[in-house]
Scaffold this motif. Structure first.
Motif, PDB file in Angstrom:
ATOM      1  N   PRO A   1       0.805  -1.234   0.000  1.00  0.00           N
ATOM      2  CA  PRO A   1       0.000   0.000   0.000  1.00  0.00           C
ATOM      3  C   PRO A   1       0.837   1.283   0.000  1.00  0.00           C
ATOM      4  N   ASP A   2       0.273   2.304  -0.660  1.00  0.00           N
ATOM      5  CA  ASP A   2       0.992   3.570  -0.841  1.00  0.00           C
ATOM      6  C   ASP A   2       1.476   4.182   0.472  1.00  0.00           C
ATOM      7  N   ASP A   3       0.602   4.231   1.497  1.00  0.00           N
ATOM      8  CA  ASP A   3       1.011   4.918   2.736  1.00  0.00           C
ATOM      9  C   ASP A   3       2.221   4.224   3.357  1.00  0.00           C
ATOM     10  N   VAL A   4       2.225   2.891   3.314  1.00  0.00           N
ATOM     11  CA  VAL A   4       3.359   2.138   3.874  1.00  0.00           C
ATOM     12  C   VAL A   4       4.625   2.475   3.091  1.00  0.00           C
ATOM     13  N   MET A   5       4.508   2.464   1.751  1.00  0.00           N
ATOM     14  CA  MET A   5       5.701   2.674   0.913  1.00  0.00           C
ATOM     15  C   MET A   5       6.226   4.103   1.013  1.00  0.00           C
ATOM     16  N   ILE A   6       5.309   5.063   1.090  1.00  0.00           N
ATOM     17  CA  ILE A   6       5.749   6.471   1.148  1.00  0.00           C
ATOM     18  C   ILE A   6       6.535   6.697   2.445  1.00  0.00           C
ATOM     19  N   ASN A   7       6.020   6.174   3.565  1.00  0.00           N
ATOM     20  CA  ASN A   7       6.748   6.330   4.843  1.00  0.00           C
ATOM     21  C   ASN A   7       8.080   5.595   4.810  1.00  0.00           C
ATOM     22  N   PHE A   8       8.044   4.388   4.245  1.00  0.00           N
ATOM     23  CA  PHE A   8       9.240   3.543   4.221  1.00  0.00           C
ATOM     24  C   PHE A   8      10.354   4.199   3.398  1.00  0.00           C
ATOM     25  N   VAL A   9      10.011   4.634   2.175  1.00  0.00           N
ATOM     26  CA  VAL A   9      11.052   5.192   1.295  1.00  0.00           C
ATOM     27  C   VAL A   9      11.498   6.572   1.801  1.00  0.00           C
ATOM     28  N   SER A  10      10.561   7.357   2.342  1.00  0.00           N
ATOM     29  CA  SER A  10      10.967   8.676   2.883  1.00  0.00           C
ATOM     30  C   SER A  10      11.984   8.466   3.983  1.00  0.00           C
ATOM     31  N   SER A  11      11.755   7.459   4.829  1.00  0.00           N
ATOM     32  CA  SER A  11      12.699   7.252   5.927  1.00  0.00           C
ATOM     33  C   SER A  11      14.039   6.734   5.385  1.00  0.00           C
ATOM     34  N   GLU A  12      14.023   5.917   4.330  1.00  0.00           N
ATOM     35  CA  GLU A  12      15.297   5.469   3.723  1.00  0.00           C
ATOM     36  C   GLU A  12      16.048   6.659   3.115  1.00  0.00           C
ATOM     37  N   LEU A  13      15.315   7.586   2.481  1.00  0.00           N
ATOM     38  CA  LEU A  13      15.978   8.738   1.861  1.00  0.00           C
ATOM     39  C   LEU A  13      16.586   9.656   2.930  1.00  0.00           C
ATOM     40  N   ARG A  14      15.878   9.766   4.064  1.00  0.00           N
ATOM     41  CA  ARG A  14      16.404  10.623   5.138  1.00  0.00           C
ATOM     42  C   ARG A  14      17.728  10.092   5.688  1.00  0.00           C
ATOM     43  N   LYS A  15      17.911   8.770   5.599  1.00  0.00           N
ATOM     44  CA  LYS A  15      19.148   8.172   6.136  1.00  0.00           C
ATOM     45  C   LYS A  15      20.370   8.458   5.249  1.00  0.00           C
ATOM     46  N   LEU A  16      20.136   8.883   4.002  1.00  0.00           N
ATOM     47  CA  LEU A  16      21.260   9.031   3.065  1.00  0.00           C
ATOM     48  C   LEU A  16      22.130  10.221   3.450  1.00  0.00           C
ATOM     49  N   PRO A  17      23.450  10.081   3.296  1.00  0.00           N
ATOM     50  CA  PRO A  17      24.338  11.173   3.678  1.00  0.00           C
ATOM     51  C   PRO A  17      24.319  12.356   2.705  1.00  0.00           C
ATOM     52  N   THR A  18      23.839  12.154   1.468  1.00  0.00           N
ATOM     53  CA  THR A  18      23.812  13.269   0.507  1.00  0.00           C
ATOM     54  C   THR A  18      22.458  13.297  -0.192  1.00  0.00           C
ATOM     55  N   LYS A  19      22.234  14.386  -0.919  1.00  0.00           N
ATOM     56  CA  LYS A  19      20.996  14.505  -1.705  1.00  0.00           C
ATOM     57  C   LYS A  19      21.269  14.115  -3.154  1.00  0.00           C
ATOM     58  N   THR A  20      22.242  13.269  -3.359  1.00  0.00           N
ATOM     59  CA  THR A  20      22.591  12.813  -4.697  1.00  0.00           C
ATOM     60  C   THR A  20      22.295  11.324  -4.756  1.00  0.00           C
ATOM     61  N   TRP A  21      21.148  10.983  -5.363  1.00  0.00           N
ATOM     62  CA  TRP A  21      20.760   9.574  -5.285  1.00  0.00           C
ATOM     63  C   TRP A  21      20.010   9.096  -6.517  1.00  0.00           C
ATOM     64  N   LEU A  22      19.960   7.778  -6.586  1.00  0.00           N
ATOM     65  CA  LEU A  22      19.219   7.060  -7.626  1.00  0.00           C
ATOM     66  C   LEU A  22      18.213   6.168  -6.909  1.00  0.00           C
TER      67      LEU A  22
ATOM     68  N   ALA B   1       3.694  12.345  -3.833  1.00  0.00           N
ATOM     69  CA  ALA B   1       4.244  12.490  -2.473  1.00  0.00           C
ATOM     70  C   ALA B   1       5.746  12.767  -2.550  1.00  0.00           C
ATOM     71  N   LEU B   2       6.437  12.055  -3.446  1.00  0.00           N
ATOM     72  CA  LEU B   2       7.879  12.268  -3.580  1.00  0.00           C
ATOM     73  C   LEU B   2       8.165  13.677  -4.103  1.00  0.00           C
ATOM     74  N   TRP B   3       7.401  14.080  -5.112  1.00  0.00           N
ATOM     75  CA  TRP B   3       7.635  15.389  -5.753  1.00  0.00           C
ATOM     76  C   TRP B   3       7.448  16.534  -4.757  1.00  0.00           C
ATOM     77  N   GLU B   4       6.484  16.352  -3.826  1.00  0.00           N
ATOM     78  CA  GLU B   4       6.276  17.404  -2.811  1.00  0.00           C
ATOM     79  C   GLU B   4       7.506  17.580  -1.933  1.00  0.00           C
ATOM     80  N   LYS B   5       8.213  16.462  -1.720  1.00  0.00           N
ATOM     81  CA  LYS B   5       9.395  16.534  -0.834  1.00  0.00           C
ATOM     82  C   LYS B   5      10.665  16.840  -1.619  1.00  0.00           C
TER      83      LYS B   5
END
Ligand code: G5P
Ligand code: MG
Length: 220
Positions: free
Chosen positions: A65-86, A99-103
């Motif tokens: 489900p979308d809500d689970v995935m949005i929270n999950f991936v947002s938290s994975e992105l927050r863990k990254l040391p830089t804003k340069t990612w794939l 949801a991603l585009w808003e952030k």
């Protein structure tokens, strides 16, 4: 290896080569990589609560489900040391894309277009190393020692969702739920399509495109 400033997603049907081509991008450019599918499979293996919840959907070829995935991936992105990612495997629905585009405003969306009949024959031969997400195939990019990961020597496994009936379901869901994500990024004017039957044919085009993108951003 070049250092890049780039926020990008790689899109394409199940088995289109997102993981394979991402590995080639990471070989050439220095950027963080998050694959939603790899992260979910690692959570399943570790029997975390998100892993147990995701397993119900993944084993049937359905989307988590979308809500689970949005929270999950947002938290994975927050863990990254830089804003340069794939990002690979997310977003999978327009709700996730919004949801991603808003952030995060992305720079580039790479869209792999591979015929479905090619995909089905590939997926049957896939082997994965779960802890790293490294992917192999019986006929393409074979492991040096059959059944073992090239780097760690640990055993390779089959994915539960690579059974023919499940891959069929995943391809159907891709057409109905994920294809609109492609239009979302096309409207944002950041989407580039890459066509081909093999990753060897597609990956040089993708690497070239990232190179050009970086040169252009430097000059602007
Ligand atoms: P995943 O893990 O994101 P998919 O379905 O998007 O799974 P998949 O299956 O991982 O994508 P891929 O990464 O596009 O495919 O392809 P790959 O692994 O690189 O290549 C496939 C096989 O072909 C490999 O064996 C490779 O060696 C071989 N190969 C590559 N190139 C060639 C070639 O040129 N020739 C040949 N002969 N072989 C080649 O998601 C899994 C599940 O997690 C959930 C969903 O349930 C999903 O089904 N999930 C989400 N749910 C909701 N929202 C999200 N955002 C979700 N993300 C994951
Ligand atoms: Mg993959």
């Amino acid at each position: 290896m070049s250092t890049v400033a780039l926020k990008t997603v790689i899109l394409g049907a199940p088995g289109s080569g997102k993981g394979t081509i991402s590995a080639r991008i990471l070989n050439k450019f220095k950027l963080e990589y998050v694959s939603s599918g790899d992260k979910l499979r690692q959570n399943i293996q570790q029997k975390t609560s998100i892993g147990l919840e995701a397993l119900k959907y993944i084993s049937e070829g359905k989307l988590v489900p979308d809500d689970v995935m949005i929270n999950f991936v947002s938290s994975e992105l927050r863990k990254l040391p830089t804003k340069t990612w794939l990002l690979d495997g997310f977003p999978r629905t327009v709700t996730q894309a919004r949801a991603l585009w808003e952030k995060e405003k992305l720079d580039l969306a790479i869209n792999l277009i591979v015929p479905h009949e090619v995909i089905i024959s590939r997926v049957e031969g896939r082997w994965v190393h779960l802890p790293s997400g490294r992917v192999y195939n019986d006929t393409f990019n074979k492991p040096k020692v059959p059944g073992k990961d090239d780097i760690t020597g640990e055993p390779l496994t089959k994915r539960d969702d690579d059974k023919p009936e499940v891959i069929k379901k995943r391809l159907e869901l891709y057409e109905t739920l994920t294809r609109p994500v492609i239009d979302f990024y096309r409207e944002k004017k950041i989407l580039i399509d890459f066509f081909g039957k093999t990753s060897d044919e597609i990956s040089p085009q993708v690497l070239d495109c990232i190179n050009k993108f970086l040169l252009d951003s430097k000059n602007n």
